[in-house]
Design an enzyme around this catalytic site. Sequence first.
Site, PDB file in Angstrom:
ATOM      1  N   ASN A 241       0.879  -1.170   0.000  1.00  0.00           N
ATOM      2  CA  ASN A 241       0.000   0.000   0.000  1.00  0.00           C
ATOM      3  C   ASN A 241       0.911   1.212   0.000  1.00  0.00           C
ATOM      4  O   ASN A 241       1.475   1.572   1.025  1.00  0.00           O
ATOM      5  CB  ASN A 241      -0.887  -0.026   1.253  1.00  0.00           C
ATOM      6  CG  ASN A 241      -1.721   1.237   1.397  1.00  0.00           C
ATOM      7  OD1 ASN A 241      -1.780   2.049   0.481  1.00  0.00           O
ATOM      8  ND2 ASN A 241      -2.358   1.389   2.550  1.00  0.00           N
ATOM      9  N   TRP A 242       1.068   1.798  -1.177  1.00  0.00           N
ATOM     10  CA  TRP A 242       2.033   2.900  -1.310  1.00  0.00           C
ATOM     11  C   TRP A 242       1.528   4.181  -0.647  1.00  0.00           C
ATOM     12  O   TRP A 242       2.291   5.124  -0.457  1.00  0.00           O
ATOM     13  CB  TRP A 242       2.336   3.149  -2.786  1.00  0.00           C
ATOM     14  CG  TRP A 242       3.139   2.064  -3.463  1.00  0.00           C
ATOM     15  CD1 TRP A 242       3.425   0.803  -2.973  1.00  0.00           C
ATOM     16  CD2 TRP A 242       3.767   2.134  -4.753  1.00  0.00           C
ATOM     17  NE1 TRP A 242       4.179   0.098  -3.879  1.00  0.00           N
ATOM     18  CE2 TRP A 242       4.405   0.887  -4.987  1.00  0.00           C
ATOM     19  CE3 TRP A 242       3.846   3.119  -5.739  1.00  0.00           C
ATOM     20  CZ2 TRP A 242       5.116   0.609  -6.160  1.00  0.00           C
ATOM     21  CZ3 TRP A 242       4.552   2.847  -6.909  1.00  0.00           C
ATOM     22  CH2 TRP A 242       5.186   1.606  -7.112  1.00  0.00           C
ATOM     23  N   LYS A 243       0.233   4.242  -0.362  1.00  0.00           N
ATOM     24  CA  LYS A 243      -0.375   5.458   0.223  1.00  0.00           C
ATOM     25  C   LYS A 243      -0.101   6.667  -0.687  1.00  0.00           C
ATOM     26  O   LYS A 243      -0.035   6.511  -1.896  1.00  0.00           O
ATOM     27  CB  LYS A 243       0.118   5.671   1.652  1.00  0.00           C
ATOM     28  CG  LYS A 243      -0.054   4.400   2.499  1.00  0.00           C
ATOM     29  CD  LYS A 243       0.078   4.615   3.960  1.00  0.00           C
ATOM     30  CE  LYS A 243      -0.101   3.282   4.682  1.00  0.00           C
ATOM     31  NZ  LYS A 243      -0.151   3.411   6.131  1.00  0.00           N
TER      32      LYS A 243
ATOM     33  N   GLY B 143       2.066   2.183  10.747  1.00  0.00           N
ATOM     34  CA  GLY B 143       3.069   3.233  10.638  1.00  0.00           C
ATOM     35  C   GLY B 143       3.743   3.586  11.956  1.00  0.00           C
ATOM     36  O   GLY B 143       4.430   4.599  12.057  1.00  0.00           O
TER      37      GLY B 143
ATOM     38  N   GLY C 230       2.617  -1.202   4.280  1.00  0.00           N
ATOM     39  CA  GLY C 230       2.725   0.219   3.976  1.00  0.00           C
ATOM     40  C   GLY C 230       4.171   0.625   3.785  1.00  0.00           C
ATOM     41  O   GLY C 230       4.756   0.434   2.709  1.00  0.00           O
ATOM     42  N   GLY C 231       4.770   1.174   4.830  1.00  0.00           N
ATOM     43  CA  GLY C 231       6.125   1.722   4.752  1.00  0.00           C
ATOM     44  C   GLY C 231       7.141   0.815   4.072  1.00  0.00           C
ATOM     45  O   GLY C 231       7.914   1.264   3.215  1.00  0.00           O
TER      46      GLY C 231
ATOM     47  N   SER D 175       2.806  -2.300  10.313  1.00  0.00           N
ATOM     48  CA  SER D 175       4.238  -2.427  10.589  1.00  0.00           C
ATOM     49  C   SER D 175       4.814  -3.807  10.243  1.00  0.00           C
ATOM     50  O   SER D 175       5.697  -4.309  10.933  1.00  0.00           O
ATOM     51  CB  SER D 175       4.547  -2.050  12.046  1.00  0.00           C
ATOM     52  OG  SER D 175       4.184  -0.692  12.289  1.00  0.00           O
TER      53      SER D 175
ATOM     54  N   GLU E  27      -6.060  -4.682  10.075  1.00  0.00           N
ATOM     55  CA  GLU E  27      -5.001  -3.726  10.378  1.00  0.00           C
ATOM     56  C   GLU E  27      -5.330  -2.970  11.659  1.00  0.00           C
ATOM     57  O   GLU E  27      -6.091  -1.991  11.627  1.00  0.00           O
ATOM     58  CB  GLU E  27      -4.863  -2.711   9.235  1.00  0.00           C
ATOM     59  CG  GLU E  27      -4.479  -3.318   7.913  1.00  0.00           C
ATOM     60  CD  GLU E  27      -3.824  -2.289   7.000  1.00  0.00           C
ATOM     61  OE1 GLU E  27      -2.708  -2.544   6.568  1.00  0.00           O
ATOM     62  OE2 GLU E  27      -4.424  -1.219   6.769  1.00  0.00           O
TER      63      GLU E  27
ATOM     64  N   HIS F  41      -9.615   1.634   4.308  1.00  0.00           N
ATOM     65  CA  HIS F  41      -8.385   1.786   5.097  1.00  0.00           C
ATOM     66  C   HIS F  41      -8.645   2.753   6.253  1.00  0.00           C
ATOM     67  O   HIS F  41      -9.407   3.717   6.100  1.00  0.00           O
ATOM     68  CB  HIS F  41      -7.244   2.303   4.200  1.00  0.00           C
ATOM     69  CG  HIS F  41      -5.922   2.218   4.869  1.00  0.00           C
ATOM     70  ND1 HIS F  41      -5.513   3.153   5.799  1.00  0.00           N
ATOM     71  CD2 HIS F  41      -4.934   1.306   4.782  1.00  0.00           C
ATOM     72  CE1 HIS F  41      -4.311   2.808   6.240  1.00  0.00           C
ATOM     73  NE2 HIS F  41      -3.936   1.696   5.642  1.00  0.00           N
TER      74      HIS F  41
ATOM     75  N   GLU G 273      -6.997   5.086   7.422  1.00  0.00           N
ATOM     76  CA  GLU G 273      -6.688   6.493   7.123  1.00  0.00           C
ATOM     77  C   GLU G 273      -7.853   7.148   6.392  1.00  0.00           C
ATOM     78  O   GLU G 273      -8.155   8.319   6.621  1.00  0.00           O
ATOM     79  CB  GLU G 273      -5.388   6.582   6.310  1.00  0.00           C
ATOM     80  CG  GLU G 273      -4.174   6.285   7.186  1.00  0.00           C
ATOM     81  CD  GLU G 273      -3.002   5.644   6.470  1.00  0.00           C
ATOM     82  OE1 GLU G 273      -2.952   5.680   5.228  1.00  0.00           O
ATOM     83  OE2 GLU G 273      -2.128   5.076   7.168  1.00  0.00           O
TER      84      GLU G 273
END
Length: 247
Positions: free
Chosen positions: A9-11, A172, A233-234, A212, A166, A94, A96
């Site tokens: 998930n590049w966001k 994150g 993600g990251g 994470s 999640e 998501h 966010e």
Amino acid sequence: MRRKVIAGNWKMNCTPTEAKALCETLKPLVAGADADIVFCVPSIDITTVVEAVKGTDIKVGAENLYVKDSGAYTGEISADMIKDAGATYVIMGHSERREYFKETDADINLKVKKAIEKGLTPIMCCGESLEQREQGITLDWIRMQIKIGLQDVAADDVKKMVIAYEPIWAIGTGKTATTEQAQEVCKAIRDCIREVYDDATAEEVRIQYGGSVNAGNAKELFAQPDIDGGLVGGASLKADFGVIANA
Ligand code: PGA
């Protein structure tokens, strides 16, 4: 046997130019993975990434969609646009988007149905806050998110979906859920689907853990009986994603 699905998930990261370069870095690193590999990217990067991964098994996904087919919805993108651009997956719900864009479970249910109608594979996210975990209502909360998110979705469609658990407090933050916590909730999601649908649906739907995930913890997480891969993600923006894809 469920095939693992590892999605990045590049966001809101990577310009099209950067996206192309990241694909070139990641392609050889994920080439041998025994799993479905998906890059979920900002909508403006979709065509670039689809082009960049041509000839590989990598699938491309969007990070959101709007439920209308077309019209006066400035700034939104439709399922047809995503599909025509060459993506086959789409993330929805998501945390966010729930937090910053006030998306509700009912909104997410409409998105799930639209994605299915248009032949896209939904990656439907759910997860509890730290406060909810401390109050001991994690499983109740997740069951509610799953039941509303899947309302009026047929069993055969649920079988083809991906659900991502999640925990919000793990996204994150570098604070991963323990393997036991992640497995417990992923199992509860599967049990909830068994209860609403049947054994076959519960056994086929793929459930990811996200929050994470990194090169060091992926292998143990993905070895759990109810965890069928990860939403990353990251770590999806660097070479670590290759290690995760092969975990
Ligand atoms: P993270 O993000 O891996 O950076 O925690 C996961 C996600 O939000 O999908």
